[in-house]
Design an enzyme around this catalytic site. Structure first.
Site, PDB file in Angstrom:
ATOM      1  N   SER A  40       0.850  -1.189   0.000  1.00  0.00           N
ATOM      2  CA  SER A  40       0.000   0.000   0.000  1.00  0.00           C
ATOM      3  C   SER A  40       0.886   1.239   0.000  1.00  0.00           C
ATOM      4  CB  SER A  40      -0.908   0.019   1.242  1.00  0.00           C
ATOM      5  OG  SER A  40      -1.787  -1.077   1.238  1.00  0.00           O
ATOM      6  N   LEU A  41       0.591   2.163  -0.920  1.00  0.00           N
ATOM      7  CA  LEU A  41       1.347   3.405  -1.043  1.00  0.00           C
ATOM      8  C   LEU A  41       0.476   4.622  -0.761  1.00  0.00           C
ATOM      9  CD1 LEU A  41       3.283   2.552  -4.343  1.00  0.00           C
ATOM     10  CD2 LEU A  41       4.110   2.300  -1.998  1.00  0.00           C
ATOM     11  N   GLY A  42      -0.582   4.448   0.020  1.00  0.00           N
ATOM     12  CA  GLY A  42      -1.475   5.552   0.329  1.00  0.00           C
ATOM     13  C   GLY A  42      -2.198   6.052  -0.905  1.00  0.00           C
ATOM     14  N   GLU A  57      -1.058   7.093  -3.499  1.00  0.00           N
ATOM     15  CA  GLU A  57      -0.341   6.746  -4.722  1.00  0.00           C
ATOM     16  C   GLU A  57      -0.676   5.334  -5.204  1.00  0.00           C
ATOM     17  OE1 GLU A  57       3.788   7.430  -4.089  1.00  0.00           O
ATOM     18  OE2 GLU A  57       3.557   9.582  -3.824  1.00  0.00           O
ATOM     19  N   GLY A  58      -1.590   4.651  -4.536  1.00  0.00           N
ATOM     20  CA  GLY A  58      -2.053   3.356  -5.014  1.00  0.00           C
ATOM     21  C   GLY A  58      -1.343   2.181  -4.379  1.00  0.00           C
ATOM     22  N   GLY A  75      -6.633  -0.222   4.606  1.00  0.00           N
ATOM     23  CA  GLY A  75      -5.825  -1.418   4.361  1.00  0.00           C
ATOM     24  C   GLY A  75      -6.590  -2.701   4.604  1.00  0.00           C
ATOM     25  N   ASP A  76      -7.476  -2.696   5.602  1.00  0.00           N
ATOM     26  CA  ASP A  76      -8.297  -3.881   5.881  1.00  0.00           C
ATOM     27  C   ASP A  76      -9.270  -4.140   4.735  1.00  0.00           C
ATOM     28  OD1 ASP A  76      -6.993  -3.993   8.341  1.00  0.00           O
ATOM     29  OD2 ASP A  76      -8.522  -2.771   9.319  1.00  0.00           O
TER      30      ASP A  76
END
Length: 300
Positions: free
Chosen positions: A212-214, A216-217, A243-244
């Site tokens: 996970s890049l926030g 940024e995808g 994220g979950d």
């Protein structure tokens, strides 16, 4: 059936207040109490997607009974293993201007016999399971390699979403997919590059790595190729639980034997849609449907 494991289940308590006066007295506005923990959030989202889900883990005390009651009220199937000590609470204080402060209890002290009992209980649930999700922190007393042990006991796809030693030791169990964010990945591998960090986790035993890049995808580093997907715009709201939601999308994709690019597209869309929901474990359905048609997955 998707089986989610939350070893450190919690009762999440949220206080809303105009502003916090630290060291003084504060009047609380709205109060929300909800069963939580990363695996429980995954189970909520997967169930909302129409999946058959069972949440399991360790639970204890009066707080544990409140957690069970909340899950029953939500219609979410669960099969927890009881321990003598009290399950934890998390307290989040949300101020009017958006700042949030979180207090996380450590969790119950788990005896060796209780852990052995949970292992037997976990194995009894596996015959009806198609995908296992191992998520979140571990309470005191649980062996540090617990996630590796649980992954090795499972002969179906396993997803690991953890941090610190739980992640570093858990990949030895050869999970099908590991889903760290960029900070967790850097802590686990010492690699500043997400791609190099993901390759390092694969070398340590992870089958594939979804990073996970926030806003940024996400990156997917897999045995069949590497891809990146980026949402079309920045979704504003509550990032807790995003994220979950991504893990719930991945679990559903593995259950359907989806391709890695398709699995990645759903993970990014559902994660972004979860940001628009007020609490972890929920997502904005219309936003999810819209984003699915807008996200493009690029090979690296």
């Amino acid at each position: 059936m998707i089986l989610t494991v939350t070893l450190n289940v919690a009762l999440d308590v949220t206080y809303e207040t105009p502003v916090v006066e630290w060291g003084g007295s504060n009047r609380v506005g709205a109060v929300r109490r909800r069963a939580g923990g990363k695996g429980v959030n995954v189970a909520r989202v997967a169930a909302a997607l129409g999946r058959e889900v069972v949440a399991t883990g360790l639970i204890g005390g009066d707080t544990g009974e409140l957690i069970r009651a909340d899950l029953d009220a939500a219609g979410l199937r669960h099969s927890f293993h009881g321990v003598r000590a009290e399950s934890r609470r998390t307290v989040t204080v949300v101020e009017e201007h958006g700042a949030a402060t979180v207090f996380n209890e450590g969790g119950p002290e788990v005896a060796a016999g209780e852990w052995a009992g949970f292992l037997a209980h976990f194995r009894s649930l596996l015959p009806a399971t198609s995908v296992v999700v191992l998520s979140g922190s571990m309470p005191p007393g649980v062996p540090p390699d617990a996630y590796a042990v649980l992954a090795e006991a499972s002969d179906m796809p396993v997803i690991l979403d953890a941090d610190g030693a739980a992640l570093g030791l858990g990949v030895a169990g050869r999970p099908t997919l590991v889903k760290p964010n960029a900070e967790e990945l850097a802590r686990a591998t010492g690699e500043p590059s997400p791609v190099e960090g993901a390759l390092a986790l694969r070398a340590q035993g992870a089958g594939a790595v979804l990073v996970s890049l926030g806003h940024e995808g996400m990156l997917a580093i897999t045995p069949d190729g590497n891809w990146r997907a980026v949402p079309p715009g920045l979704e504003t709201g509550n990032p807790t639980g995003a994220g979950d939601a991504a893990v719930a999308a991945v679990a559903s994709g593995l259950a359907d034997r989806a391709s890695w690019p398709e699995l990645l597209r759903h993970a990014v869309a559902l994660s972004a849609a979860a940001v628009r929901a007020p609490v972890a474990g929920d997502f904005d359905g219309p936003a999810y449907a819209r984003l699915l048609s807008e996200i493009v997955v690029h090979p690296l």
